[in-house]
Design a protein around this motif. Sequence first.
Motif, PDB file in Angstrom:
ATOM      1  N   MET A   1       0.847  -1.198   0.000  1.00  3.62           N
ATOM      2  CA  MET A   1       0.000   0.000   0.000  1.00  3.62           C
ATOM      3  C   MET A   1       0.881   1.246   0.000  1.00  3.62           C
ATOM      4  SD  MET A   1      -2.989   1.110   2.724  1.00  3.62           S
ATOM      5  CE  MET A   1      -1.899   1.406   4.110  1.00  3.62           C
ATOM      6  N   ARG A   2       0.704   2.085  -1.003  1.00 10.04           N
ATOM      7  CA  ARG A   2       1.476   3.321  -1.083  1.00 10.04           C
ATOM      8  C   ARG A   2       0.839   4.411  -0.225  1.00 10.04           C
ATOM      9  NH1 ARG A   2       3.961   5.521  -6.568  1.00 10.04           N
ATOM     10  NH2 ARG A   2       4.763   6.926  -4.970  1.00 10.04           N
ATOM     11  N   VAL A   3       1.689   5.250   0.371  1.00  8.96           N
ATOM     12  CA  VAL A   3       1.195   6.349   1.203  1.00  8.96           C
ATOM     13  C   VAL A   3       1.599   7.670   0.562  1.00  8.96           C
ATOM     14  CG1 VAL A   3       1.313   7.465   3.463  1.00  8.96           C
ATOM     15  CG2 VAL A   3       1.363   4.961   3.308  1.00  8.96           C
ATOM     16  N   PHE A   4       0.616   8.564   0.428  1.00  7.47           N
ATOM     17  CA  PHE A   4       0.865   9.902  -0.109  1.00  7.47           C
ATOM     18  C   PHE A   4       0.524  10.928   0.959  1.00  7.47           C
ATOM     19  CE2 PHE A   4      -0.263   7.187  -3.720  1.00  7.47           C
ATOM     20  CZ  PHE A   4       0.822   7.391  -4.559  1.00  7.47           C
ATOM     21  N   ARG A   5       1.320  12.009   1.003  1.00  9.60           N
ATOM     22  CA  ARG A   5       1.126  13.030   2.029  1.00  9.60           C
ATOM     23  C   ARG A   5       0.523  14.320   1.473  1.00  9.60           C
ATOM     24  NH1 ARG A   5       1.892  10.617   7.100  1.00  9.60           N
ATOM     25  NH2 ARG A   5       3.551   9.068   6.886  1.00  9.60           N
ATOM     26  N   SER A   6       0.071  14.278   0.237  1.00  9.67           N
ATOM     27  CA  SER A   6      -0.585  15.454  -0.356  1.00  9.67           C
ATOM     28  C   SER A   6      -1.633  14.973  -1.340  1.00  9.67           C
ATOM     29  CB  SER A   6       0.438  16.339  -1.068  1.00  9.67           C
ATOM     30  OG  SER A   6       0.775  15.795  -2.332  1.00  9.67           O
ATOM     31  N   PHE A   7      -2.397  15.931  -1.879  1.00  9.40           N
ATOM     32  CA  PHE A   7      -3.443  15.597  -2.850  1.00  9.40           C
ATOM     33  C   PHE A   7      -2.879  15.363  -4.247  1.00  9.40           C
ATOM     34  CE2 PHE A   7      -5.887  18.026   0.360  1.00  9.40           C
ATOM     35  CZ  PHE A   7      -6.863  17.081   0.645  1.00  9.40           C
ATOM     36  N   LYS A   8      -1.602  15.638  -4.445  1.00  8.79           N
ATOM     37  CA  LYS A   8      -0.987  15.489  -5.770  1.00  8.79           C
ATOM     38  C   LYS A   8      -0.481  14.068  -5.952  1.00  8.79           C
ATOM     39  CE  LYS A   8       0.290  20.371  -5.901  1.00  8.79           C
ATOM     40  NZ  LYS A   8      -0.868  20.749  -6.705  1.00  8.79           N
ATOM     41  N   LEU A   9      -1.264  13.268  -6.646  1.00  8.27           N
ATOM     42  CA  LEU A   9      -0.946  11.857  -6.866  1.00  8.27           C
ATOM     43  C   LEU A   9      -0.510  11.619  -8.304  1.00  8.27           C
ATOM     44  CD1 LEU A   9      -2.466  11.609  -4.161  1.00  8.27           C
ATOM     45  CD2 LEU A   9      -3.602   9.596  -5.073  1.00  8.27           C
ATOM     46  N   PRO A  10       0.303  10.597  -8.544  1.00 11.39           N
ATOM     47  CA  PRO A  10       0.609  10.221  -9.923  1.00 11.39           C
ATOM     48  C   PRO A  10      -0.683   9.922 -10.683  1.00 11.39           C
ATOM     49  CG  PRO A  10       2.026   9.043  -8.382  1.00 11.39           C
ATOM     50  CD  PRO A  10       0.981   9.733  -7.563  1.00 11.39           C
ATOM     51  N   VAL A  11      -0.674  10.168 -11.981  1.00  5.05           N
ATOM     52  CA  VAL A  11      -1.869   9.980 -12.804  1.00  5.05           C
ATOM     53  C   VAL A  11      -2.401   8.553 -12.703  1.00  5.05           C
ATOM     54  CG1 VAL A  11      -2.749  10.027 -15.181  1.00  5.05           C
ATOM     55  CG2 VAL A  11      -1.184  11.809 -14.392  1.00  5.05           C
TER      56      VAL A  11
END
Length: 314
Positions: A1-11
Amino acid sequence: MRVFRSFKLPVSYHRSALAIGNFDGIHKGHLAVINRAKHIAKEKKLKLGILTFEPHPKSFFRKQYDFFRLTNFREKFLILKNHKIDFLVNIKFDSEFLKISAEKFILNNLINELNASDVITGFDFVFGNNKKGDVGLMRSYSDKTKKFEYHEVSEIKQNNLEISSSAIRNLLRKGMIIEANNLLSRNWCISSVIISGKKNGRKIGFKTANVKVNKFCNLAYGVYLVKVQIPMMFKMKYFYGIANYGVKPTVENIDPLLEVHIFDFNENIYSYRMNVEFINFIRAEKKFESLEKLKSQIIKDIEQARNDRLFKNN
């Protein structure tokens, strides 16, 4: 599971099924939301994501009040990972985030940045500055813009009892562990690093592992039947024992501490992380007239714990 810390995600993570909420405790109500999102993702062949926030908004607004987290971020991550979520978006909840209006959250974050295909929330979801956003607004934007499909999950009850994080906290405050675990669908757990104590337990013949818990935790003071795991030393092996959570009034009044006595165990585990699952409440903490009377009571506590079920270190 990948974790992102902002709303900008890879396409590649755009057009996903996205469940939104704080998910503190990940109880049966939360699982209903996650499972709905999982069903939609499978049906539409989408990635499955969770959008959540740290710290918990209640912790952010009021630092000192009768509230405690059911799961910290680390525990939440591990539970979600076990549910085979593809990605987690963890947004910092701070004064800047508070300025975002409900409308901008939908248009800028959900539509323009995350570009979600389906959004799934519980029936009581609120968001945006001054909590002006709710499920009605979310549904309205979905219908109006056709940019995403919105799915609301109805309230879940069990034996006429609301399943919510607040209800579970109230049960834990009363020492009602079995009832709390039933709403969670698993044993409530504290995970922390074992620290060195004053070794008072050894003086009366009971070695304990000391664990500092979250300062917001106001679990009922008392003795509990527990199941523990020390992953870095014993991997998936479990041990049983009893734990006292409180201020140790017989010996000294201290800040609340969790002391765990593991049955048939004699290893050096200082500095290791220990997971403590609470199974049952044995008795409330009390002050004894002497260490001998305390020792006598601990022997009774262990006897009661062992008689509750068959204990065998696996």
